[in-house]
Scaffold this motif. Sequence first.
Motif, PDB file in Angstrom:
ATOM      1  N   GLY A 100     112.927  41.962  23.309  1.00 38.97           N
ATOM      2  CA  GLY A 100     113.184  42.644  22.304  1.00 38.97           C
ATOM      3  C   GLY A 100     113.419  42.179  20.927  1.00 38.97           C
ATOM      4  N   PRO A 101     113.639  42.793  19.946  1.00 32.96           N
ATOM      5  CA  PRO A 101     114.114  42.692  18.598  1.00 32.96           C
ATOM      6  C   PRO A 101     115.443  41.949  18.560  1.00 32.96           C
ATOM      7  CG  PRO A 101     113.344  44.696  18.520  1.00 32.96           C
ATOM      8  CD  PRO A 101     113.592  44.470  19.943  1.00 32.96           C
ATOM      9  N   ALA A 102     116.275  42.291  19.372  1.00 33.56           N
ATOM     10  CA  ALA A 102     117.796  41.401  19.319  1.00 33.56           C
ATOM     11  C   ALA A 102     117.777  39.919  19.928  1.00 33.56           C
ATOM     12  CB  ALA A 102     118.768  42.313  19.818  1.00 33.56           C
ATOM     13  N   ALA A 103     116.776  39.641  20.600  1.00 33.00           N
ATOM     14  CA  ALA A 103     116.641  38.352  21.525  1.00 33.00           C
ATOM     15  C   ALA A 103     116.446  37.162  20.383  1.00 33.00           C
ATOM     16  CB  ALA A 103     115.727  38.624  22.455  1.00 33.00           C
ATOM     17  N   PHE A 104     115.869  37.604  19.136  1.00 33.77           N
ATOM     18  CA  PHE A 104     115.736  36.457  18.188  1.00 33.77           C
ATOM     19  C   PHE A 104     116.714  36.511  17.223  1.00 33.77           C
ATOM     20  CE2 PHE A 104     111.709  38.228  19.903  1.00 33.77           C
ATOM     21  CZ  PHE A 104     111.243  36.934  20.326  1.00 33.77           C
ATOM     22  N   ALA A 105     117.267  35.427  16.810  1.00 32.74           N
ATOM     23  CA  ALA A 105     118.239  35.163  15.650  1.00 32.74           C
ATOM     24  C   ALA A 105     117.489  35.233  14.374  1.00 32.74           C
ATOM     25  CB  ALA A 105     118.724  33.748  15.818  1.00 32.74           C
ATOM     26  N   ASN A 106     118.317  35.458  13.256  1.00 27.95           N
ATOM     27  CA  ASN A 106     117.925  35.548  12.012  1.00 27.95           C
ATOM     28  C   ASN A 106     117.616  34.326  11.480  1.00 27.95           C
ATOM     29  OD1 ASN A 106     118.415  38.173  12.030  1.00 27.95           O
ATOM     30  ND2 ASN A 106     120.585  38.050  11.322  1.00 27.95           N
ATOM     31  N   VAL A 107     116.406  34.165  10.865  1.00 26.71           N
ATOM     32  CA  VAL A 107     115.732  32.980  10.291  1.00 26.71           C
ATOM     33  C   VAL A 107     116.593  32.945   8.977  1.00 26.71           C
ATOM     34  CG1 VAL A 107     113.701  31.826   9.361  1.00 26.71           C
ATOM     35  CG2 VAL A 107     113.753  33.403  11.177  1.00 26.71           C
ATOM     36  N   ASP A 108     116.986  31.545   8.850  1.00 33.09           N
ATOM     37  CA  ASP A 108     117.677  31.038   7.464  1.00 33.09           C
ATOM     38  C   ASP A 108     116.653  31.065   6.232  1.00 33.09           C
ATOM     39  OD1 ASP A 108     119.448  30.208   5.722  1.00 33.09           O
ATOM     40  OD2 ASP A 108     119.637  28.295   6.399  1.00 33.09           O
ATOM     41  N   ASP A 119     116.634  29.795   3.534  1.00 30.32           N
ATOM     42  CA  ASP A 119     116.230  28.367   2.928  1.00 30.32           C
ATOM     43  C   ASP A 119     115.029  27.917   3.610  1.00 30.32           C
ATOM     44  OD1 ASP A 119     118.458  28.699   1.387  1.00 30.32           O
ATOM     45  OD2 ASP A 119     119.851  27.098   2.683  1.00 30.32           O
ATOM     46  N   VAL A 120     114.744  28.184   4.635  1.00 34.64           N
ATOM     47  CA  VAL A 120     113.234  28.030   5.472  1.00 34.64           C
ATOM     48  C   VAL A 120     112.103  28.296   4.556  1.00 34.64           C
ATOM     49  CG1 VAL A 120     111.951  27.823   7.568  1.00 34.64           C
ATOM     50  CG2 VAL A 120     114.500  27.747   7.619  1.00 34.64           C
ATOM     51  N   TYR A 121     112.199  29.635   4.248  1.00 37.31           N
ATOM     52  CA  TYR A 121     110.820  30.100   3.476  1.00 37.31           C
ATOM     53  C   TYR A 121     111.147  30.349   1.974  1.00 37.31           C
ATOM     54  CZ  TYR A 121     113.300  34.664   4.549  1.00 37.31           C
ATOM     55  OH  TYR A 121     114.320  35.461   4.489  1.00 37.31           O
ATOM     56  N   LYS A 122     112.484  30.169   1.469  1.00 35.82           N
ATOM     57  CA  LYS A 122     112.759  30.351   0.071  1.00 35.82           C
ATOM     58  C   LYS A 122     113.308  29.138  -0.284  1.00 35.82           C
ATOM     59  CE  LYS A 122     113.158  35.381  -0.281  1.00 35.82           C
ATOM     60  NZ  LYS A 122     114.056  36.435  -0.777  1.00 35.82           N
ATOM     61  N   ARG A 123     113.371  29.003  -1.885  1.00 29.24           N
ATOM     62  CA  ARG A 123     114.031  27.832  -2.374  1.00 29.24           C
ATOM     63  C   ARG A 123     115.458  27.907  -2.254  1.00 29.24           C
ATOM     64  NH1 ARG A 123     112.867  26.008  -8.804  1.00 29.24           N
ATOM     65  NH2 ARG A 123     114.024  24.096  -8.632  1.00 29.24           N
ATOM     66  N   SER A 124     115.965  26.769  -1.732  1.00 24.47           N
ATOM     67  CA  SER A 124     117.301  26.840  -1.443  1.00 24.47           C
ATOM     68  C   SER A 124     118.147  26.465  -2.528  1.00 24.47           C
ATOM     69  CB  SER A 124     117.568  25.741  -0.413  1.00 24.47           C
ATOM     70  OG  SER A 124     117.368  24.381  -0.735  1.00 24.47           O
ATOM     71  N   ALA A 125     119.171  26.807  -2.639  1.00 28.40           N
ATOM     72  CA  ALA A 125     120.030  26.692  -3.897  1.00 28.40           C
ATOM     73  C   ALA A 125     120.794  25.486  -3.747  1.00 28.40           C
ATOM     74  CB  ALA A 125     121.289  27.823  -3.992  1.00 28.40           C
ATOM     75  N   PRO A 126     121.581  24.878  -4.963  1.00 31.29           N
ATOM     76  CA  PRO A 126     122.033  23.568  -4.886  1.00 31.29           C
ATOM     77  C   PRO A 126     123.601  23.599  -3.891  1.00 31.29           C
ATOM     78  CG  PRO A 126     122.319  24.433  -7.011  1.00 31.29           C
ATOM     79  CD  PRO A 126     121.328  25.183  -6.085  1.00 31.29           C
TER      80      PRO A 126
END
Length: 201
Positions: free
Chosen positions: A180-188, A190-197
Amino acid sequence: MEGAWVGSWRPHPRRGPILAEFATPGPKYWLPGTTGHTAHDPTRYRAPAYSFRGTKCPAATSCSPGPRYFIHSSITKTGKHVAPSAHVTARPKTKIQVTPGPSDYTTDNASKHVYQTAPASSLKFRPKDFKGFRTPGPGTYTLPRVLGPQTVYTHAEPCYSMKWKSLYQSCFQDLAKTPGPAAFANVDMDVYKRSAPKYSM
């Protein structure tokens, strides 16, 4: 009288016509005619001739009644010609018999002979003998195929097959066995966006 004639010549009746009677060269040059049937010119075409037959002799016995019988002027060749007239006579004596009335007859089928009707089909009862009608039906026979590579009497075209679709993550898979939807963890992020310093101490 013997002295009045000179020579042996004596008067006599002539035997034929003499030339002095004709203004033409004479009957010596007479030509046959071209009309009629007798004495026709043999060098010309002669049409056929027909003669009329004479009348028959009157018969000794006649089949008609003759003038001795008087025929009234109202008698014609089609019957008696008289003006229409009504005669008043007594009612004839008839025997009273028991005859069928108008309601004893059925006139339902008479309309088919008087009026034009549409064609009608009637249903017949099923016969009692079923053994003679136990024949195979249309679904019993298998006709040869006309499509595909293995045909009997037609030219086969090249055939291509397509692979079936996988049932993985498809709508036809059992959803109770999928996570189900709760079986997957939230994706960080920083993986698909520009990460902050980031700074460490």
